[in-house]
Enzyme design. Structure first.
Site, PDB file in Angstrom:
ATOM      1  N   ASP A 113       0.843  -1.200   0.000  1.00 49.65           N
ATOM      2  CA  ASP A 113       0.000   0.000   0.000  1.00 49.65           C
ATOM      3  C   ASP A 113       0.878   1.250   0.000  1.00 49.65           C
ATOM      4  O   ASP A 113       2.040   1.195   0.419  1.00 49.65           O
ATOM      5  CB  ASP A 113      -0.881   0.037   1.256  1.00 49.65           C
ATOM      6  CG  ASP A 113      -1.871  -1.117   1.294  1.00 49.65           C
ATOM      7  OD1 ASP A 113      -2.158  -1.685   0.228  1.00 49.65           O
ATOM      8  OD2 ASP A 113      -2.334  -1.440   2.398  1.00 49.65           O
TER       9      ASP A 113
HETATM   10  N1  URA Z   1      -1.312  -5.871   4.005  1.00 52.17           N
HETATM   11  C1  URA Z   1      -1.796  -4.603   3.974  1.00 52.17           C
HETATM   12  O1  URA Z   1      -2.846  -4.319   4.532  1.00 52.17           O
HETATM   13  N2  URA Z   1      -1.091  -3.682   3.282  1.00 52.17           N
HETATM   14  C2  URA Z   1       0.092  -3.928   2.679  1.00 52.17           C
HETATM   15  O2  URA Z   1       0.697  -3.024   2.097  1.00 52.17           O
HETATM   16  C3  URA Z   1       0.592  -5.238   2.731  1.00 52.17           C
HETATM   17  C4  URA Z   1      -0.131  -6.204   3.398  1.00 52.17           C
END
Ligand code: URA
Length: 242
Positions: A113
């Site tokens: 993310d």
């Molecule tokens: N899980 C999440 O919620 N975000 C990420 O970036 C990776 C795993």
């Protein structure tokens, strides 16, 4: 290796162009006219395009320490992408002796993310990317997670059993949760569902305030890399990962 994979990488063309070249009878494998993109190349086969022999180029395997605020995508209208750091040559260590990277062919191996930091792999080897990201390969990724509230009792067992996230048909695969401070855990998961970790904690009445990927398959590959820096993986690291 499939013929199309060889051509895409070594003749620097798209899969559509690859199909068109084979249909137009412009590709030969060890002197015999190629008939299908799916044709498998044997050890020692040579591939020629318009009568010119194509050299086999090495693949590139990179790791970047992804900073927050940067997207794991090839392009974005408003934010910097991890590829901007590659384009800027923000690397540590030695460039491999072989060819320069074709940034247009780099694929991101499992996204993080925008606000997640840490270990992110990139490659132009599609099969390696698939081996690391396909759910059936259960590649373990470990994250350091800072939480908004203290970890509730029973969560280690709950994460180990797996649970149903909202809108999903199947339970999460067993995950290993290790508490390192009242509001900090190390979490190892072997799948990559959408916003998985944030959703797992949300379902447990908590909230992720910081998420950092520390390792993949037990390998901490970003030690010594500042946020935004990248390096090339060694052949041994590539083999150990996939
Ligand atoms: N899980 C999440 O919620 N975000 C990420 O970036 C990776 C795993």
């Amino acid at each position: 290796m499939r013929l199309d994979r060889f051509l895409i990488h070594n003749a620097n063309i798209s899969s559509q162009e690859c199909l068109a070249l084979i249909k137009a009878a412009r590709v030969h494998v060890s002197g015999i006219l190629a008939e299908s993109v799916a044709q498998l190349l044997e050890e020692g086969d040579t591939v020629s395009l318009d009568g010119q022999s194509l050299q086999s180029k090495a693949f590139n395997y990179l790791v970047i320490n992804k900073p927050a605020g940067v997207v794991s995508a090839r392009a974005d209208k408003t934010h910097s992408t991890v590829l901007d750091f590659i384009k800027a040559g923000n690397f540590v260590g030695e460039l491999p002796k072989f060819e320069a990277i074709n940034i247009g062919k780099l694929q991101i191996v499992g996204r993080l993310d925008i606000d997640t930091t840490g270990l992110l792999l990139l490659t132009d080897d599609g099969e390696w990317n698939y081996r690391l990201t396909a759910p059936e390969h259960h590649c373990v990724k470990t994250y350091r997670v800072q939480l908004n509230s203290e970890l509730a009792d029973g969560l280690v067992e709950k994460f180990a059993e797996g649970f149903l996230l909202q809108g999903e048909q199947s339970k999460t695969l067993p995950a290993k949760l290790e508490q390192v401070a009242p509001k900090e855990v190390l979490l190892s998961i072997s799948e990559g569902r959408y916003h998985q970790i944030k959703r797992m904690f949300k379902a447990s009445k908590n909230r992720v305030v910081r998420l950092h990927r520390e390792s993949i398959a037990g390998l901490d590959l970003i030690e010594g890399l500042s946020p935004g820096q990248f390096r090339f993986l060694s052949a041994e690291e590539v083999a150990r990962l996939g």
